[in-house]
Write a protein that holds these residues in place. Structure first.
Motif, PDB file in Angstrom:
ATOM      1  N   ASP A   1     -10.589  18.069  13.714  1.00  0.00           N
ATOM      2  CA  ASP A   1     -10.415  19.657  13.895  1.00  0.00           C
ATOM      3  C   ASP A   1      -9.686  20.177  13.021  1.00  0.00           C
ATOM      4  N   LYS A   2      -8.950  19.244  12.117  1.00  0.00           N
ATOM      5  CA  LYS A   2      -8.286  19.730  11.022  1.00  0.00           C
ATOM      6  C   LYS A   2      -8.599  19.934   9.504  1.00  0.00           C
ATOM      7  N   ALA A   3     -10.020  19.478   9.689  1.00  0.00           N
ATOM      8  CA  ALA A   3     -10.737  19.287   8.407  1.00  0.00           C
ATOM      9  C   ALA A   3     -10.542  20.270   7.198  1.00  0.00           C
ATOM     10  N   GLN A   4     -10.735  21.426   7.815  1.00  0.00           N
ATOM     11  CA  GLN A   4     -10.491  22.774   6.805  1.00  0.00           C
ATOM     12  C   GLN A   4      -9.005  22.746   6.251  1.00  0.00           C
TER      13      GLN A   4
ATOM     14  N   LEU B   1      -6.078  18.676   0.127  1.00  0.00           N
ATOM     15  CA  LEU B   1      -6.722  17.724  -0.717  1.00  0.00           C
ATOM     16  C   LEU B   1      -7.021  18.419  -1.962  1.00  0.00           C
ATOM     17  N   ALA B   2      -7.422  19.578  -2.093  1.00  0.00           N
ATOM     18  CA  ALA B   2      -7.405  20.224  -3.284  1.00  0.00           C
ATOM     19  C   ALA B   2      -6.190  20.545  -3.976  1.00  0.00           C
ATOM     20  N   ASP B   3      -5.175  20.882  -3.432  1.00  0.00           N
ATOM     21  CA  ASP B   3      -3.906  20.914  -3.915  1.00  0.00           C
ATOM     22  C   ASP B   3      -3.498  19.535  -4.725  1.00  0.00           C
ATOM     23  N   HIS B   4      -3.420  18.472  -3.977  1.00  0.00           N
ATOM     24  CA  HIS B   4      -3.210  17.143  -4.302  1.00  0.00           C
ATOM     25  C   HIS B   4      -3.955  16.694  -5.508  1.00  0.00           C
TER      26      HIS B   4
ATOM     27  N   VAL C   1     -13.694  13.920   3.099  1.00  0.00           N
ATOM     28  CA  VAL C   1     -13.110  14.898   3.857  1.00  0.00           C
ATOM     29  C   VAL C   1     -14.022  15.797   4.585  1.00  0.00           C
ATOM     30  N   ALA C   2     -15.171  16.188   3.601  1.00  0.00           N
ATOM     31  CA  ALA C   2     -16.401  17.247   4.120  1.00  0.00           C
ATOM     32  C   ALA C   2     -17.188  16.469   5.369  1.00  0.00           C
TER      33      ALA C   2
ATOM     34  N   PRO D   1     -18.148  12.628  11.884  1.00  0.00           N
ATOM     35  CA  PRO D   1     -16.798  11.818  11.732  1.00  0.00           C
ATOM     36  C   PRO D   1     -17.408  10.143  11.686  1.00  0.00           C
ATOM     37  N   ALA D   2     -18.196   9.901  12.620  1.00  0.00           N
ATOM     38  CA  ALA D   2     -18.792   8.365  12.551  1.00  0.00           C
ATOM     39  C   ALA D   2     -19.231   8.130  11.323  1.00  0.00           C
TER      40      ALA D   2
END
Length: 262
Positions: free
Chosen positions: A78-81, A87-90, A132-133, A139-140
C-alpha cells in the motif's frame, strides 16, 4: 679580489654586509614562500580527494538504500507510491554522487573506476524501479522476481568498491605528497637560513677581524711611541680608513724623527 675588498672604506664594507643580509633574507623569503605554496597546493588536492571519499561512501549508502526501498515495497504494497518517490530520490543521489567522484579531477584512474560501474548501476536501478512498480501491481510476481533483483544488487555490490578503492589510493598518494612537501619546505627553509647565516657570519667576521687587527697594530705603535720608540714603521695593508691611519701615523713619526734629529 680580496685586496680590492680590503681597500674599500669601512662604511662601504658595512654597507656590503647589509646588502648581503638583505639579499639573503629576500632569497630566503622567496624560497620559503615557494615551498609553502607547493605544500598548500598539495594540501588542497588532499582536501579534494577527501571530499571525493565522502561522495564514494555516499554511493555505497545509496546502493543499500535502494535495496531497502525495494524490500519496503515488497512488504508494504500500500506504500508503493511513496516508496517509488523515495527510490527516485535515492537513485538520483546515487548517480549524482558518482558524478561528483568522477568530476573531482583526481585523475584518469578514478574516472575509469566510475565508468566501469556505470552499466551495473543502470541495470541495478532499472531492476529496482521495475520491482517497486511490480510490487504495487502484483506483489506475488514481484516476490518471485526478487532473486533477479538480488543478482543485480550483488553484482553492483562487488563492483562499486572499486570506486572507493581508486579514490583511497589517490588520498594515500596525496597524504604522502603533503608529508613530503612539508618536509621539503622545512628542509629548504632550514638550509637556506643556515647558508645565509654562515655567509653573513663569515663576511662579518672577516671585516671585523681585519679592522680590529689593524687598529690593534696602530694602538701597539702608539704605545711604543709613548714609550719613546720612534723607529717603528706600520705596514700599509689597505687603503681604507685603517690604511690611511697607518699612513698618517708613519708620516707623523717620520716628521717627529726629523725634528728630533735636527
Amino acid at each position: 679580489m680580496t685586496r680590492r675588498f680590503s681597500d674599500l672604506s669601512i662604511q662601504t664594507k658595512i654597507g656590503a654586509i647589509v646588502l648581503v643580509a638583505v639579499v639573503a633574507i629576500t632569497t630566503l623569503s622567496v624560497v620559503s614562500l615557494r615551498s609553502l605554496s607547493q605544500a598548500a597546493r598539495t594540501t588542497d588536492k588532499l582536501g579534494t580527494a577527501t571530499a571525493a571519499t565522502a561522495h564514494a561512501s555516499n554511493t555505497d549508502m545509496m546502493h543499500d538504500a535502494v535495496r531497502a526501498d525495494v524490500l519496503e515495497a515488497l512488504i508494504s504494497q500500500d506504500k508503493a507510491q511513496a516508496v517509488a518517490g523515495d527510490l527516485a530520490d535515492h537513485a538520483k543521489t546515487l548517480q549524482s554522487e558518482l558524478a561528483a567522484v568522477r568530476g573531482s579531477g583526481l585523475g584518469p584512474s578514478v574516472s575509469r573506476a566510475v565508468d566501469s560501474v556505470g552499466s551495473d548501476v543502470q541495470e541495478y536501478l532499472a531492476q529496482a524501479k521495475a520491482m517497486v512498480a511490480e510490487a504495487g501491481a502484483d506483489p506475488a510476481a514481484a516476490r518471485l522476481d526478487y532473486p533477479t533483483f538480488l543478482t543485480a544488487f550483488k553484482k553492483l555490490e562487488g563492483s562499486l568498491p572499486t570506486v572507493a578503492a581508486s579514490v583511497q589510493r589517490v588520498v594515500d598518494q596525496d597524504r604522502a605528497a603533503v608529508k613530503n612537501a612539508r618536509t621539503a619546505a622545512t628542509r629548504t627553509i632550514l638550509v637556506s637560513g643556515l647558508l645565509a647565516l654562515v655567509l653573513l657570519t663569515g663576511l662579518g667576521w672577516l671585516v671585523a677581524r681585519a679592522i680590529v687587527r689593524r687598529v690593534r697594530h696602530a694602538v701597539d705603535a702608539l704605545e711604543k711611541v709613548a714609550g719613546g720608540d720612534l723607529t717603528l714603521q706600520l705596514e700599509i695593508e689597505s687603503r681604507d680608513e685603517t690604511g690611511r691611519m697607518a699612513v698618517a701615523l708613519n708620516s707623523a713619526l717620520g716628521r717627529l724623527r726629523g725634528s728630533m734629529s735636527s
